[in-house]
Write a protein that holds these residues in place. Structure first.
Motif, PDB file in Angstrom:
ATOM      1  N   ASP A 183       1.099   6.380   2.533  1.00  0.00           N
ATOM      2  CA  ASP A 183      -0.147   7.166   2.500  1.00  0.00           C
ATOM      3  C   ASP A 183      -1.389   6.299   2.696  1.00  0.00           C
ATOM      4  O   ASP A 183      -2.234   6.599   3.532  1.00  0.00           O
ATOM      5  CB  ASP A 183      -0.255   7.949   1.187  1.00  0.00           C
ATOM      6  CG  ASP A 183       0.729   9.094   1.112  1.00  0.00           C
ATOM      7  OD1 ASP A 183       1.119   9.619   2.174  1.00  0.00           O
ATOM      8  OD2 ASP A 183       1.112   9.463  -0.014  1.00  0.00           O
ATOM      9  N   LYS A 184      -1.505   5.226   1.944  1.00  0.00           N
ATOM     10  CA  LYS A 184      -2.698   4.370   2.064  1.00  0.00           C
ATOM     11  C   LYS A 184      -2.710   3.662   3.417  1.00  0.00           C
ATOM     12  O   LYS A 184      -3.764   3.538   4.043  1.00  0.00           O
ATOM     13  CB  LYS A 184      -2.768   3.354   0.932  1.00  0.00           C
ATOM     14  CG  LYS A 184      -4.024   2.512   1.043  1.00  0.00           C
ATOM     15  CD  LYS A 184      -4.292   1.664  -0.156  1.00  0.00           C
ATOM     16  CE  LYS A 184      -5.595   0.902   0.071  1.00  0.00           C
ATOM     17  NZ  LYS A 184      -5.949   0.096  -1.067  1.00  0.00           N
ATOM     18  N   TRP A 244       0.796  -1.215   0.000  1.00  0.00           N
ATOM     19  CA  TRP A 244       0.000   0.000   0.000  1.00  0.00           C
ATOM     20  C   TRP A 244       0.832   1.269   0.000  1.00  0.00           C
ATOM     21  O   TRP A 244       0.366   2.305  -0.454  1.00  0.00           O
ATOM     22  CB  TRP A 244      -0.904   0.041   1.230  1.00  0.00           C
ATOM     23  CG  TRP A 244      -2.051  -0.904   1.208  1.00  0.00           C
ATOM     24  CD1 TRP A 244      -2.571  -1.561   0.123  1.00  0.00           C
ATOM     25  CD2 TRP A 244      -2.839  -1.303   2.323  1.00  0.00           C
ATOM     26  NE1 TRP A 244      -3.629  -2.339   0.507  1.00  0.00           N
ATOM     27  CE2 TRP A 244      -3.817  -2.202   1.853  1.00  0.00           C
ATOM     28  CE3 TRP A 244      -2.811  -0.987   3.677  1.00  0.00           C
ATOM     29  CZ2 TRP A 244      -4.757  -2.781   2.685  1.00  0.00           C
ATOM     30  CZ3 TRP A 244      -3.755  -1.565   4.502  1.00  0.00           C
ATOM     31  CH2 TRP A 244      -4.719  -2.458   4.018  1.00  0.00           C
TER      32      TRP A 244
END
Length: 106
Positions: A87-88, A84
């Protein structure tokens, strides 16, 4: 691992969202006890798998990542498995009401 994956320090530092100087000190061995969260941020930035991440954690003298330890660890585990990125992973942590991976240590 940087050499094995043909990655540059500069790119990994940028992707990890960590400050350059303290992170460079980790790579250079100046920082002897880096925060576990920093190591996990670097693992996400390097797109390591779970085995590589745990190897890096052991090398840094930190506990290995274990998804059943807590919801926070389960989310980080998923972030690593699914690549991911910071950020995610932070967004999922925030949605779950958990502390951000790099929150106040950047």
């Amino acid at each position: 691992m940087l050499d094995e994956k043909n990655l540059s320090r500069r790119e990994i530092i940028r992707k990890s969202l960590l400050k350059q100087v303290p992170t460079s000190h980790i790579f250079e061995g100046v920082t002897k006890e880096p925060a576990r969260e920093r190591i996990l941020a670097l693992a996400l930035a390097m797109e390591l798998d779970i085995e590589e991440t745990n190897k890096l954690l052991v090398y840094a003298n930190k506990s290995q990542l274990y998804a059943r330890r807590s919801n926070w660890e389960a989310i980080i585990f998923s972030g690593i498995v699914h690549h991911w990125g910071i950020d995610k992973t932070n967004a999922v942590l925030l949605d779950a009401g958990e502390n951000l991976l790099i929150g106040d240590i950047t």
